[in-house]
Structures are given as C-alpha cells and as structure tokens.
Design a protein around this motif. Structure first.
Motif, PDB file in Angstrom:
ATOM      1  N   ARG A 100       0.857  -1.183   0.000  1.00 24.80           N
ATOM      2  CA  ARG A 100       0.000   0.000   0.000  1.00 24.80           C
ATOM      3  C   ARG A 100       0.895   1.235   0.000  1.00 24.80           C
ATOM      4  N   ASP A 101       0.704   2.104  -0.974  1.00 22.59           N
ATOM      5  CA  ASP A 101       1.529   3.307  -1.044  1.00 22.59           C
ATOM      6  C   ASP A 101       0.971   4.402  -0.133  1.00 22.59           C
ATOM      7  N   ARG A 102       1.644   5.549  -0.119  1.00 19.86           N
ATOM      8  CA  ARG A 102       1.268   6.641   0.792  1.00 19.86           C
ATOM      9  C   ARG A 102      -0.133   7.173   0.526  1.00 19.86           C
ATOM     10  N   SER A 103      -0.601   7.046  -0.721  1.00 18.54           N
ATOM     11  CA  SER A 103      -1.945   7.529  -1.042  1.00 18.54           C
ATOM     12  C   SER A 103      -3.024   6.523  -0.656  1.00 18.54           C
ATOM     13  N   GLY A 104      -2.625   5.308  -0.226  1.00 20.91           N
ATOM     14  CA  GLY A 104      -3.563   4.283   0.167  1.00 20.91           C
ATOM     15  C   GLY A 104      -3.887   3.279  -0.917  1.00 20.91           C
ATOM     16  N   SER A 105      -3.300   3.458  -2.105  1.00 20.48           N
ATOM     17  CA  SER A 105      -3.548   2.526  -3.211  1.00 20.48           C
ATOM     18  C   SER A 105      -2.747   1.248  -3.017  1.00 20.48           C
ATOM     19  N   ILE A 106      -3.360   0.119  -3.388  1.00 19.73           N
ATOM     20  CA  ILE A 106      -2.652  -1.157  -3.378  1.00 19.73           C
ATOM     21  C   ILE A 106      -1.956  -1.296  -4.732  1.00 19.73           C
ATOM     22  N   ASN A 107      -0.659  -1.505  -4.698  1.00 14.47           N
ATOM     23  CA  ASN A 107       0.140  -1.657  -5.904  1.00 14.47           C
ATOM     24  C   ASN A 107       0.588  -3.108  -6.020  1.00 14.47           C
ATOM     25  N   ARG A 108       0.385  -3.696  -7.177  1.00 14.16           N
ATOM     26  CA  ARG A 108       0.863  -5.053  -7.466  1.00 14.16           C
ATOM     27  C   ARG A 108       1.897  -4.931  -8.568  1.00 14.16           C
ATOM     28  N   GLU A 109       3.023  -5.606  -8.367  1.00 14.46           N
ATOM     29  CA  GLU A 109       4.121  -5.418  -9.309  1.00 14.46           C
ATOM     30  C   GLU A 109       5.097  -6.587  -9.258  1.00 14.46           C
ATOM     31  N   ILE A 110       5.892  -6.683 -10.295  1.00 14.51           N
ATOM     32  CA  ILE A 110       7.036  -7.579 -10.266  1.00 14.51           C
ATOM     33  C   ILE A 110       7.999  -6.999  -9.242  1.00 14.51           C
ATOM     34  N   SER A 111       8.593  -7.857  -8.440  1.00 11.81           N
ATOM     35  CA  SER A 111       9.531  -7.386  -7.425  1.00 11.81           C
ATOM     36  C   SER A 111      10.729  -8.328  -7.365  1.00 11.81           C
ATOM     37  N   TYR A 112      11.742  -7.857  -6.675  1.00 13.02           N
ATOM     38  CA  TYR A 112      12.956  -8.648  -6.476  1.00 13.02           C
ATOM     39  C   TYR A 112      13.263  -8.681  -4.993  1.00 13.02           C
ATOM     40  N   GLU A 113      13.620  -9.866  -4.505  1.00 10.10           N
ATOM     41  CA  GLU A 113      14.090 -10.004  -3.133  1.00 10.10           C
ATOM     42  C   GLU A 113      15.581 -10.278  -3.196  1.00 10.10           C
ATOM     43  N   LEU A 114      16.338  -9.427  -2.552  1.00 13.03           N
ATOM     44  CA  LEU A 114      17.786  -9.586  -2.452  1.00 13.03           C
ATOM     45  C   LEU A 114      18.090 -10.061  -1.047  1.00 13.03           C
ATOM     46  N   THR A 115      18.873 -11.124  -0.913  1.00 15.44           N
ATOM     47  CA  THR A 115      19.301 -11.612   0.389  1.00 15.44           C
ATOM     48  C   THR A 115      20.818 -11.586   0.446  1.00 15.44           C
ATOM     49  N   VAL A 116      21.328 -10.981   1.494  1.00 16.37           N
ATOM     50  CA  VAL A 116      22.763 -11.010   1.759  1.00 16.37           C
ATOM     51  C   VAL A 116      22.968 -11.517   3.186  1.00 16.37           C
ATOM     52  N   LEU A 117      23.966 -12.371   3.357  1.00 18.07           N
ATOM     53  CA  LEU A 117      24.357 -12.882   4.667  1.00 18.07           C
ATOM     54  C   LEU A 117      25.744 -12.344   4.989  1.00 18.07           C
ATOM     55  N   TYR A 118      25.916 -11.901   6.217  1.00 18.12           N
ATOM     56  CA  TYR A 118      27.222 -11.389   6.626  1.00 18.12           C
ATOM     57  C   TYR A 118      27.382 -11.606   8.125  1.00 18.12           C
ATOM     58  N   PRO A 119      28.629 -11.766   8.574  1.00 18.41           N
ATOM     59  CA  PRO A 119      28.874 -11.984  10.005  1.00 18.41           C
ATOM     60  C   PRO A 119      28.325 -10.820  10.835  1.00 18.41           C
ATOM     61  N   THR A 120      27.764 -11.122  11.974  1.00 10.85           N
ATOM     62  CA  THR A 120      27.172 -10.072  12.806  1.00 10.85           C
ATOM     63  C   THR A 120      28.203  -9.017  13.197  1.00 10.85           C
ATOM     64  N   ARG A 121      29.456  -9.398  13.299  1.00 12.86           N
ATOM     65  CA  ARG A 121      30.485  -8.413  13.668  1.00 12.86           C
ATOM     66  C   ARG A 121      30.669  -7.354  12.576  1.00 12.86           C
ATOM     67  N   GLU A 122      30.149  -7.588  11.374  1.00 11.25           N
ATOM     68  CA  GLU A 122      30.252  -6.627  10.272  1.00 11.25           C
ATOM     69  C   GLU A 122      28.963  -5.831  10.081  1.00 11.25           C
ATOM     70  N   ALA A 123      28.026  -5.958  11.025  1.00  9.41           N
ATOM     71  CA  ALA A 123      26.706  -5.344  10.859  1.00  9.41           C
ATOM     72  C   ALA A 123      26.771  -3.833  10.705  1.00  9.41           C
ATOM     73  N   ARG A 124      27.568  -3.169  11.490  1.00 10.26           N
ATOM     74  CA  ARG A 124      27.624  -1.703  11.426  1.00 10.26           C
ATOM     75  C   ARG A 124      28.091  -1.229  10.049  1.00 10.26           C
ATOM     76  N   ALA A 125      29.142  -1.813   9.540  1.00 10.40           N
ATOM     77  CA  ALA A 125      29.655  -1.416   8.223  1.00 10.40           C
ATOM     78  C   ALA A 125      28.641  -1.728   7.125  1.00 10.40           C
ATOM     79  N   HIS A 126      28.029  -2.897   7.195  1.00 10.64           N
ATOM     80  CA  HIS A 126      27.068  -3.273   6.151  1.00 10.64           C
ATOM     81  C   HIS A 126      25.767  -2.481   6.255  1.00 10.64           C
ATOM     82  N   ASN A 127      25.419  -2.022   7.435  1.00 15.13           N
ATOM     83  CA  ASN A 127      24.220  -1.194   7.568  1.00 15.13           C
ATOM     84  C   ASN A 127      24.339   0.057   6.699  1.00 15.13           C
TER      85      ASN A 127
END
Length: 157
Positions: A100-127
């Motif tokens: 749902r966008d800011r105007s309240g409309s439901i938007n349906r679309e092609i989307s992409y999910e990106l997943t990255v895994l990284y050690p928790t000790r690198e969280a600050r830099a990767h953030n």
C-alpha cells in the motif's frame, strides 16, 4: 542447503512469510523451529557462525505513468551498486509483490528479493551499505521505499 536458525518467534514468523511469498507454496514446520535435525549428523545451524540475513524488497512499479523498471535496469543496478558492496555473494529472487503506497492505493508489481548474509560483527559497516542501496534505488527510480528485514541466523558455508 543453507540452514537458518531464528532467535525469536517474531523472526520465525517473518522467515515463514518470506518463504511463503517467495516460493508461493506451503511453509514447512522447519520455518517455525519445530523440525529436529537427524541425530546422526548435526545441522549446519548448530555448527555455524553468527550471521545476519538481510532481505531487501525492490519494487519495479513506478508512478506518474512511467514504465516499470526492467529486468535489465535492475540487474545493472545490482552489478554497479550492490555487487561492489557485497562481493562475497548474494541471492536474488524475482517474485510478485504488493504493498500500500502513501496515497492508500494497493500496488501489485514484479519485485525482487535480495538476500545477503554477513557476520554479525560486520553489521555496522554493512548497515551503511544497505541504507545507501535503499536510498539510491528510491532516488534513481522515484520510489517511496525499499523494504528491509533483518534476521539473526547461524550459517555455515
């Protein structure tokens, strides 16, 4: 196969929803932490290291009559912006999303999910990298947001 152990019931529910949305099928009890690894071989989750799994959800629909973001445009963004920040690896899945966008409309679309895994000790830099990626994608294509979900994980490669 990558084994992920989540640390809270809310995180387990999030993983289950992500699996359901990305696979379009049923989510097994493994996503809820109910499955037991075989006694003869420990699972990777019990022998792995502490990681964060960050999932970013990129929409392709644009406003004001502009054409959707093409697969070629998205993959160029991945090559030019994301890969240099996560050269060790990443996973991209194409799907169908809605929000749902800011105007309240439901938007349906092609989307992409990106997943990255990284050690928790690198969280600050990767953030910093992750927030840069989200902001740049939105500004380049005039979008409201890129969704983000972070899940604590035990991973072994």
């Amino acid at each position: 196969m990558l084994h992920i152990r989540v640390s809270t019931p809310a995180a387990a529910a999030l993983v289950a929803v992500v699996l359901l949305l990305t696979t379009g099928g049923q989510v097994s009890e493994v996503a809820y932490g109910r499955a037991v690894a075989p006694a003869t071989q420990p699972s990777a989750a019990t022998t792995g290291s502490a990681y964060l799994a960050t999932h970013l959800y990129f929409g392709t629909g644009r406003h004001n009559g502009q054409p959707p973001i093409t697969d070629e445009q998205f993959m160029k963004f991945v090559a030019d912006v994301i890969t240099p920040r996560f050269p060790s690896g990443l996973t991209i899945q194409q799907g169908r999303g809605q929000w749902r966008d800011r105007s309240g409309s439901i938007n349906r679309e092609i989307s992409y999910e990106l997943t990255v895994l990284y050690p928790t000790r690198e969280a600050r830099a990767h953030n910093r990298d992750i927030e840069y990626i989200r902001a740049l994608y939105c500004s380049m294509y005039g979008l409201e947001s890129v969704g983000r979900a972070d899940v604590n994980a035990q991973a072994d490669f």
